[in-house]
Design an enzyme around this catalytic site. Sequence first.
Site, mmCIF file in Angstrom:
data_model
loop_
_atom_site.group_PDB
_atom_site.id
_atom_site.type_symbol
_atom_site.label_atom_id
_atom_site.label_comp_id
_atom_site.label_asym_id
_atom_site.label_seq_id
_atom_site.Cartn_x
_atom_site.Cartn_y
_atom_site.Cartn_z
ATOM 1 C CB SER A 1 -9.225 -4.666 13.702
ATOM 2 O OG SER A 1 -8.847 -5.791 12.445
ATOM 3 N NE ARG B 1 -3.494 -2.586 2.885
ATOM 4 C CZ ARG B 1 -4.289 -2.250 3.726
ATOM 5 N NH1 ARG B 1 -4.745 -1.890 4.966
ATOM 6 N NH2 ARG B 1 -5.111 -3.980 3.577
ATOM 7 C CB THR C 1 -2.490 -8.300 13.699
ATOM 8 O OG1 THR C 1 -2.760 -8.099 15.259
ATOM 9 C CG2 THR C 1 -2.863 -7.638 12.672
ATOM 10 C CG ASP D 1 -11.175 -4.946 1.116
ATOM 11 O OD1 ASP D 1 -10.989 -4.150 2.438
ATOM 12 O OD2 ASP D 1 -9.840 -5.568 1.126
ATOM 13 C CG ASP E 1 -10.901 -6.817 4.466
ATOM 14 O OD1 ASP E 1 -11.245 -5.725 4.745
ATOM 15 O OD2 ASP E 1 -9.950 -7.196 4.476
ATOM 16 N NE ARG E 2 -9.836 -3.622 8.407
ATOM 17 C CZ ARG E 2 -8.794 -3.537 8.545
ATOM 18 N NH1 ARG E 2 -9.136 -2.362 10.201
ATOM 19 N NH2 ARG E 2 -7.321 -4.028 9.206
ATOM 20 C CG ASP F 1 -13.275 -2.557 4.891
ATOM 21 O OD1 ASP F 1 -13.957 -3.858 4.956
ATOM 22 O OD2 ASP F 1 -11.902 -3.316 4.731
ATOM 23 C CD GLU G 1 -6.957 -9.752 12.186
ATOM 24 O OE1 GLU G 1 -6.373 -10.606 11.605
ATOM 25 O OE2 GLU G 1 -8.132 -8.748 10.996
ATOM 26 C CB SER H 1 -8.238 -2.746 3.289
ATOM 27 O OG SER H 1 -8.702 -2.937 4.552
ATOM 28 C CG HIS H 2 -8.726 0.094 6.466
ATOM 29 N ND1 HIS H 2 -8.146 -0.980 6.444
ATOM 30 C CD2 HIS H 2 -8.064 1.303 7.910
ATOM 31 C CE1 HIS H 2 -7.142 -1.261 7.335
ATOM 32 N NE2 HIS H 2 -7.251 0.320 7.554
ATOM 33 C CE LYS I 1 -9.998 -8.016 7.639
ATOM 34 N NZ LYS I 1 -8.361 -7.925 7.674
#
Length: 582
Positions: free
Chosen positions: A387, A24, A366, A299, A301-302, A297, A385, A115-116, A398
């Site tokens: 997070s 990233r 993590t 992508d 996964d959260r 989020d 997790e 991601s987020h 996730k």
Amino acid sequence: MSFTVKSVSTSPIEGQKTGTSGLRKKTKVFASENYLANWVQSLFSSLDGLQGSTLALGGDGRYFSPEAIGTIARLAAGNGVAKLMIGQNGIMCTPAMSALIRARGIFGGILLTASHNPGGPDEDFGIKYNGTNGGPAPESVTDKIFANTKTISELKLAFGEDGSESPFSSADLSALGSTEFKDSSSGATFEIEVVSSTDDYVALLKSMFDFAALQKLVARSDFNMVFDGMNAVTGPYARKLFVEELGAPESVLLRATPKPDFGGAHPDPNLVYAKELVDICDPKQNDSAPDFGAASDGDGDRNMILGKGFFVTPNDSVAVIAANAVKAIPYFKSKGLKGVARSMPTAGALDNVAKKLGIDCYVTPTGWKFFGNLMDAGRAQICGEESFGTGGDHVREKDGLFAVLCWLSILASENQDSSKPLVSVEDIVRSFWKEYGRNFFSRYDYEGVASADADAMMAHLTSLQEKMNAEKDGEGLMVAQEGFPKRVAEADNFAYTDPVDGSQAKNQGIRFVFEDGSRIVFRLSGTGSSGATIRMYIEKYEPNESEQGADAQVALKPFIDLALSLSQLEKFTGRTAPTVIT
């Protein structure tokens, strides 16, 4: 339609080390000359068996994705990939990518996501690789990628017969179907197939959950819900699941259209960045607050779960799901629940459930890849997790929408009799606390800290732990600070030995574990694109029901004050307050 493959000279570019969730950086960095191409070529050079394989490609649709897809397609063809399966419009949420790889036996997949993290020309971009099991690349692969980025000298790129740098522009990513191209030199074919972003994934979820029961819940006159897609990738999936499959009205969807810059928002489902949803679910601010709120989020996964005026911590969420899995979710009813796992910073609520159920609970560093080995070995079926990540062994990532469907299933299970008052999200969580105790938990994030300052603080904590361990009392306990009533039982930097393959991970977080199980943990996060994020975790276990209703920040204040004092965070970083409190 034909193309040619040419070798193009390049040179190593510094700073391309792949972390637990890929690479990233700022979008402008990725858009600079050969930055993306160098990393992708280094990836392809790291993969045994790539020649003649099929790869999947997609992402969260953030800014620079179309350009990245074009570059990756040219490199894929140049490196002998036979087929590229691309999500329609370049869209593919992370758990859907995992599902696609596993369902179709694909060699691997490339995800374009940070991601987020926010997106846009001045924000973040990212790329990651998932292997044949659908999970994030193991360190054995990411280490090879990084080594190759330091020695790379050529790019194997496809060109049009006329020298064009867009040899595959005739493949329409907005339309399902296949387009075949031919290497004019070798005669090899290269196929681009545009596949549905949602079909395989939604079919998998429908096989796991009782959609008829969920439809009955959604149809209740006393039940309302809202899902916040945060202008990110899960909007189309949420429309397919909640509106088309469960029959909810379109009005349950908030910010459900993916945008390259996420509408200028930060697509991180927490109490700060999903404030609009939080306010909608607050009856003090909204007379028609829904009974259930959820967000995912960038992508997909959260996740974040809310009741009416009630926030479910990720620590409680995964534990409640595990406690109710066999009862409420057909997937776990049929296969059982043999084990669970959590990341080390995550609170111990899941441990309490595992103990009562008589199953194993694994504590890992993590990073979802650590759960993958446990899932592949059949040792853990639900993982989480703190997070805001929750998942099952149906994929190797996730999965935000999986968590949402788990919660809807628990609500449906508790509300089978529509003549009775609705059992709410808050009712379910408070009942859980009564049975298992409450793990008060909070995380303080200090984002964008200068890396040198963050490293200095962690070095200070390491020295402090060395001193404490050298001064243990006769019971093997340590004093954290004069006058603090709780003594420390463990002061270490968490290390993990994988029970499946024996691999080791060290220096995964500085822990102060108190004699009553309370904890203070410090970690540096690698999910940002610049600087460092210091994460400070505070946990306190409360078995007494009469004390479980306290505000978390009040219950945890003595430990929060101690953590700030021990770390000297303000002194090292200049920060007087965190960026985000969860």
